[in-house]
Structure formats: C-alpha cells, structure tokens
Design a protein around this motif. Structure first.
Motif, PDB file in Angstrom:
ATOM      1  N   VAL A 174      -1.952   8.819  -9.779  1.00 14.36           N
ATOM      2  CA  VAL A 174      -3.159   8.219 -10.521  1.00 14.36           C
ATOM      3  C   VAL A 174      -2.600   6.873 -11.101  1.00 14.36           C
ATOM      4  N   LYS A 175      -1.780   6.754 -11.596  1.00 16.07           N
ATOM      5  CA  LYS A 175      -1.186   5.451 -12.278  1.00 16.07           C
ATOM      6  C   LYS A 175      -0.926   4.429 -11.131  1.00 16.07           C
ATOM      7  N   LEU A 176      -0.511   4.742 -10.040  1.00 17.23           N
ATOM      8  CA  LEU A 176      -0.493   3.926  -8.906  1.00 17.23           C
ATOM      9  C   LEU A 176      -1.814   3.375  -8.305  1.00 17.23           C
ATOM     10  N   ALA A 177      -2.712   4.263  -8.081  1.00 12.98           N
ATOM     11  CA  ALA A 177      -3.971   4.342  -7.526  1.00 12.98           C
ATOM     12  C   ALA A 177      -4.569   3.194  -8.657  1.00 12.98           C
ATOM     13  N   MET A 178      -4.731   3.324 -10.029  1.00 15.02           N
ATOM     14  CA  MET A 178      -5.399   2.678 -10.999  1.00 15.02           C
ATOM     15  C   MET A 178      -4.722   1.313 -10.903  1.00 15.02           C
ATOM     16  N   ARG A 179      -3.590   1.114 -10.847  1.00 13.57           N
ATOM     17  CA  ARG A 179      -2.792  -0.433 -10.604  1.00 13.57           C
ATOM     18  C   ARG A 179      -3.175  -1.088  -9.523  1.00 13.57           C
TER      19      ARG A 179
END
Length: 52
Positions: free
Chosen positions: A12-17
């Motif tokens: 999720v963190k990578l997708a948001m970034r």
C-alpha cells in the motif's frame, strides 16, 4: 552479530508513493477503472431485472 535489514515497504505504501509520483495518470486510470466497474455492474443489474 549482523545488522537487521530495514523492513520492506508495504504494498500500500509503495502504491501510494507511485500514485503521488505519477499524479494525473494515476487519477485517470483510477477514474477509468471506476467508470468501467460501475458500467459492468449496471449492465449486470439490467440483465438480471425481471421482464414484465
């Protein structure tokens, strides 16, 4: 004694970034996906409707 490796970033963190970095393209893809999903759901609902 070995140094522990830093924890991997969550998906999720990578997708948001990635979404923040790509900006307009991500918003366009999200809008198209949402529109397509709503269209499919409406089509399925209309096909399932009983005829009078």
């Amino acid at each position: 004694m070995t140094n522990p490796s830093p924890p991997q970033d969550s998906y999720v963190k990578l997708a948001m970034r990635n979404m923040v970095r790509k900006g307009r393209t991500s918003l366009l893809h999200m809008a198209l996906t949402t529109t397509g999903l709503v269209a499919v759901l409406l089509l399925l609902a209309s096909l399932d409707r009983p005829s009078l």
